[in-house]
Design an enzyme around this catalytic site. Structure first.
Site, PDB file in Angstrom:
ATOM      1  N   ASP A 150      10.180   3.324   6.179  1.00  0.00           N
ATOM      2  CA  ASP A 150      10.139   2.364   6.385  1.00  0.00           C
ATOM      3  C   ASP A 150      10.983   1.886   7.223  1.00  0.00           C
ATOM      4  OD1 ASP A 150       7.672  -0.068   5.210  1.00  0.00           O
ATOM      5  OD2 ASP A 150       9.960  -0.820   6.754  1.00  0.00           O
TER       6      ASP A 150
ATOM      7  N   VAL B  10       1.245  -1.093   0.173  1.00  0.00           N
ATOM      8  CA  VAL B  10      -0.095  -0.048  -0.337  1.00  0.00           C
ATOM      9  C   VAL B  10       0.720   1.045   0.184  1.00  0.00           C
ATOM     10  CG1 VAL B  10      -1.203   1.398   1.406  1.00  0.00           C
ATOM     11  CG2 VAL B  10      -2.122  -1.270   1.309  1.00  0.00           C
TER      12      VAL B  10
ATOM     13  N   CYS C 103      -5.964  -9.458   3.537  1.00  0.00           N
ATOM     14  CA  CYS C 103      -7.041  -8.740   3.759  1.00  0.00           C
ATOM     15  C   CYS C 103      -8.460  -8.701   3.614  1.00  0.00           C
ATOM     16  CB  CYS C 103      -6.788  -7.772   2.527  1.00  0.00           C
ATOM     17  SG  CYS C 103      -6.209  -6.742   2.466  1.00  0.00           S
TER      18      CYS C 103
ATOM     19  N   ARG D 221       1.659 -14.273   2.328  1.00  0.00           N
ATOM     20  CA  ARG D 221       0.918 -14.587   3.619  1.00  0.00           C
ATOM     21  C   ARG D 221       0.130 -14.849   4.037  1.00  0.00           C
ATOM     22  NH1 ARG D 221       2.855  -7.850   4.659  1.00  0.00           N
ATOM     23  NH2 ARG D 221       1.118  -8.108   2.049  1.00  0.00           N
TER      24      ARG D 221
ATOM     25  N   THR E 285      -1.695  -4.098   9.720  1.00  0.00           N
ATOM     26  CA  THR E 285      -3.214  -4.371  10.776  1.00  0.00           C
ATOM     27  C   THR E 285      -3.603  -5.965  10.729  1.00  0.00           C
ATOM     28  OG1 THR E 285      -4.651  -4.044   8.648  1.00  0.00           O
ATOM     29  CG2 THR E 285      -4.033  -2.424  11.597  1.00  0.00           C
TER      30      THR E 285
ATOM     31  N   ARG F   6      14.550  -3.306   2.997  1.00  0.00           N
ATOM     32  CA  ARG F   6      13.549  -2.424   2.276  1.00  0.00           C
ATOM     33  C   ARG F   6      14.123  -1.168   1.613  1.00  0.00           C
ATOM     34  NH1 ARG F   6       9.559  -3.613  -1.322  1.00  0.00           N
ATOM     35  NH2 ARG F   6       7.921  -2.572  -0.928  1.00  0.00           N
TER      36      ARG F   6
ATOM     37  N   THR G  13      -6.359  -1.074   7.134  1.00  0.00           N
ATOM     38  CA  THR G  13      -7.387  -1.773   7.556  1.00  0.00           C
ATOM     39  C   THR G  13      -7.438  -1.434   8.560  1.00  0.00           C
ATOM     40  OG1 THR G  13      -7.279  -2.780   4.883  1.00  0.00           O
ATOM     41  CG2 THR G  13      -9.082  -2.831   6.517  1.00  0.00           C
TER      42      THR G  13
HETATM   43  N1  LIG Z   1      -2.247  -5.680   0.127  1.00  0.00           N
HETATM   44  C1  LIG Z   1      -2.920  -4.640   0.171  1.00  0.00           C
HETATM   45  O1  LIG Z   1      -3.748  -5.176  -1.346  1.00  0.00           O
HETATM   46  C2  LIG Z   1      -3.928  -4.230   0.675  1.00  0.00           C
HETATM   47  C3  LIG Z   1      -4.874  -3.597   0.180  1.00  0.00           C
HETATM   48  C4  LIG Z   1      -6.167  -2.482   1.390  1.00  0.00           C
HETATM   49  C5  LIG Z   1      -5.808  -2.133   2.110  1.00  0.00           C
HETATM   50  N2  LIG Z   1      -4.836  -3.045   2.672  1.00  0.00           N
HETATM   51  C6  LIG Z   1      -4.367  -2.403   3.915  1.00  0.00           C
HETATM   52  O2  LIG Z   1      -2.895  -2.031   3.724  1.00  0.00           O
HETATM   53  C7  LIG Z   1      -2.245  -2.057   5.184  1.00  0.00           C
HETATM   54  C8  LIG Z   1      -0.635  -1.970   4.118  1.00  0.00           C
HETATM   55  O3  LIG Z   1      -0.257  -3.012   3.696  1.00  0.00           O
HETATM   56  P1  LIG Z   1       0.574  -3.576   2.740  1.00  0.00           P
HETATM   57  O4  LIG Z   1      -0.141  -4.735   2.426  1.00  0.00           O
HETATM   58  O5  LIG Z   1       0.796  -2.722   2.208  1.00  0.00           O
HETATM   59  O6  LIG Z   1       1.698  -4.332   3.949  1.00  0.00           O
HETATM   60  P2  LIG Z   1       3.117  -4.762   3.735  1.00  0.00           P
HETATM   61  O7  LIG Z   1       3.338  -5.854   4.705  1.00  0.00           O
HETATM   62  O8  LIG Z   1       3.419  -5.051   2.246  1.00  0.00           O
HETATM   63  O9  LIG Z   1       3.847  -3.444   4.335  1.00  0.00           O
HETATM   64  C9  LIG Z   1       3.899  -2.698   5.459  1.00  0.00           C
HETATM   65  C10 LIG Z   1       5.210  -2.041   5.449  1.00  0.00           C
HETATM   66  O10 LIG Z   1       5.446  -1.862   6.972  1.00  0.00           O
HETATM   67  C11 LIG Z   1       6.633  -1.747   7.333  1.00  0.00           C
HETATM   68  N3  LIG Z   1       6.334  -1.053   8.957  1.00  0.00           N
HETATM   69  C12 LIG Z   1       5.792  -2.030   9.703  1.00  0.00           C
HETATM   70  N4  LIG Z   1       5.758  -1.726  10.852  1.00  0.00           N
HETATM   71  C13 LIG Z   1       6.651  -0.070  11.044  1.00  0.00           C
HETATM   72  C14 LIG Z   1       6.814   1.043  11.651  1.00  0.00           C
HETATM   73  N5  LIG Z   1       5.706   1.122  12.699  1.00  0.00           N
HETATM   74  N6  LIG Z   1       7.146   1.751  10.837  1.00  0.00           N
HETATM   75  C15 LIG Z   1       7.613   1.953   9.845  1.00  0.00           C
HETATM   76  N7  LIG Z   1       7.221   1.108   8.941  1.00  0.00           N
HETATM   77  C16 LIG Z   1       6.558  -0.080   9.722  1.00  0.00           C
HETATM   78  C17 LIG Z   1       6.985  -3.257   6.570  1.00  0.00           C
HETATM   79  O11 LIG Z   1       8.869  -3.691   7.408  1.00  0.00           O
HETATM   80  C18 LIG Z   1       6.447  -3.042   5.979  1.00  0.00           C
HETATM   81  O12 LIG Z   1       7.293  -2.450   4.341  1.00  0.00           O
HETATM   82  C19 LIG Z   1      -3.064  -3.179   5.955  1.00  0.00           C
HETATM   83  O13 LIG Z   1      -3.885  -2.361   7.171  1.00  0.00           O
HETATM   84  C20 LIG Z   1      -3.691  -3.818   5.210  1.00  0.00           C
HETATM   85  O14 LIG Z   1      -4.387  -4.673   5.987  1.00  0.00           O
HETATM   86  C21 LIG Z   1      -3.418  -3.458   2.223  1.00  0.00           C
END
Ligand SMILES: NC(=O)c1ccc[n+]([C@@H]2O[C@H](COP(=O)([O-])OP(=O)(O)OC[C@H]3O[C@@H](n4cnc5c(N)ncnc54)[C@H](O)[C@@H]3O)[C@@H](O)[C@H]2O)c1
Length: 424
Positions: free
Chosen positions: A35, A17, A261, A332, A86, A40, A121
């Site tokens: 990040d 995201v 998700c 995942r 989340t 990363r 989310t």
């Molecule tokens: N992947 C999707 O397609 C998607 C779609 C809609 C919503 N979401 C929601 O978006 C959110 C993020 O999802 P994602 O898929 O991008 O996750 P992800 O795991 O791909 O990426 C999250 C990133 O956040 C970093 N991170 C974790 N804790 C941190 C902190 N305290 N400070 C800085 N960086 C930190 C991690 O190292 C990681 O690189 C979630 O709530 C998910 O439910 C995801």
């Protein structure tokens, strides 16, 4: 008040995201992509996205974007966008560790007039009931007086090349009228198809979580249908194809619901629902059914093996596909792991072939070594579990050649529907 030329955006969490968001905003505004994971950041600094979502060329186009894992670099920002994971705990409760840490970090650098926007989310109420108190406590600033919040859920679909950030209507919201308008205008700068300004943060939070819950339930329904039709010895796909000729029949396919998700978000909603005294029935029933599909499918495979006199303890099984969905490197919470776990100690050997995922990452997280290419005339059972285009290209004949003469070839997603005479 922040005027447009003063905007400096800090994006916290650069995963599926956060990174596309940073890339788009970085074409218009000064952006710091932050990040916690130094690897990363190292990769992103050399324009490498291990998620295979953003290409080198796109990094170049985002001229005002810089990456850092040093919190100090976020200090000059006045808009913070939080896009951290989340997930849920092993007891299927919201795991708020990451969002808490992100709020603590932001609270240590938060200044007067800053805006904190959440993209992760969550359940309705989490931003204002959980995140805002953390932001207030350490910063000493007052909510909606000194700093403001917004919530704009992400609707992208991992590795979907058609539905991208820019062409999906973005829901926006803010903690007061001014902030709601500001957040809405900010996203309008990058989302070409426009935005939908929700009436409150809670409404925006709820809208996101029900989108995925609805999808989960619809899949649970067709999964249940597939169980009934299996018992009736009818092909579910043929029935769905026929039913789908009606204008208002919703076209969902049975399958494994994994990822972080669809199989996770309903638990955020049900957690909140329980907090306010209602124990959801339909949502949790759908979750339970979808979570049980791995074992159901495994039993089905086992029956097919018995019918062909293939002894499980002597069988060599090839798994084709380990990611949680087709053409996607994300593995995942993939439910394929449930099927692997089922057969792992029962069969003679088990190999996994998935060229889409990062084999090193899979090994790191699961200790499963992916094979480079399957052997010929070797396997008693071939399980095609993910609809990767790659397998389609490989072709049914090559796949059949991997198998022994007497074998089970199980095509979970009917990838070779037209050629299904070959699938046994
Ligand atoms: N992947 C999707 O397609 C998607 C779609 C809609 C919503 N979401 C929601 O978006 C959110 C993020 O999802 P994602 O898929 O991008 O996750 P992800 O795991 O791909 O990426 C999250 C990133 O956040 C970093 N991170 C974790 N804790 C941190 C902190 N305290 N400070 C800085 N960086 C930190 C991690 O190292 C990681 O690189 C979630 O709530 C998910 O439910 C995801």
């Amino acid at each position: 008040m922040i005027n447009n030329n003063m905007i400096r955006i800090g994006i916290i969490g650069l995963g599926y995201v956060g990174l596309p968001l940073a890339i788009e905003f970085g074409k218009k505004f000064n952006v710091v992509g932050f990040d916690k994971n130094p690897v990363r950041i190292f990769d992103l600094k050399s324009s490498l996205d291990k998620n295979k979502d953003i290409k080198k060329k796109q990094f170049k186009q985002s001229k005002k974007l810089n990456f850092s894992n040093n919190l100090i670099d976020l200090k000059k920002c006045n808009i913070y966008i939080i896009a951290v994971p989340t997930p849920i705990t092993s007891r299927k409760k919201p795991k708020l560790k990451y969002i808490k840490e992100a709020c603590l970090d932001v609270s240590s650098i938060l200044k007067k007039d800053d805006i904190v926007i959440f993209e992760s989310t969550v359940y309705p109420g989490l931003t204002e009931e959980f995140c805002v108190p953390i932001l207030q406590r350490k910063s000493g600033l007052a909510y909606n007086k000194d700093f403001f919040c917004g919530y704009s859920p992400e609707r992208i679909n991992p590795n979907d090349k058609i539905h991208r950030l820019k062409n999906i209507v973005k829901i926006t919201s803010g903690s007061n009228n001014y902030t709601a308008n500001f957040v809405d205008n900010l996203y309008k700068k990058i989302v070409t198809v426009g935005t939908f300004k929700a009436s409150s943060i809670k409404v925006a939070e709820a809208a996101k979580v029900i989108e995925n819950t609805q999808r989960d339930l619809n899949i649970a329904f067709v999964n249940e249908l597939s169980i009934i039709f299996d018992k009736l010895q009818l092909n579910t796909y043929e029935i769905l194809k026929a039913a789908n000729t009606k204008w208002n029949f919703i076209n969902y396919q049975p399958g494994l619901v994994g990822g972080h998700c669809i199989g996770v978000d309903p638990y955020y909603l049900t957690c909140k629902s329980k907090q306010v005294g209602y124990n959801p029935k339909i949502i949790l029933a759908g979750r339970k059914l979808n979570d049980s599909m791995g074992v159901y499918i495994s039993n089905k495979i086992l029956n097919k093996m018995k019918m062909k006199n293939i002894k499980v303890n002597q069988s060599k099984i090839l798994f084709m596909g380990i990611s949680f969905k087709e053409n996607c490197s994300d593995f995942r919470n993939s439910k394929v792991f449930d099927i692997i776990a089922y057969f792992k100690n029962k069969c003679h050997s088990l190999e996994v072939y998935d060229p889409i995922v990062d084999s090193k990452e899979v090994y790191k997280k699961s200790k499963i070594k992916l094979i480079k290419y399957p052997k010929k005339n070797y396997y008693d059972v071939i399980l095609i579990l993910v609809r990767h285009k790659f397998y389609k290209k490989l072709g049914v004949n090559k796949i059949i050649n991997f198998a022994k003469k007497n074998s089970v070839i199980f095509d979970l997603k009917n990838l070779f529907i037209k050629e299904n005479n070959y699938i046994r």
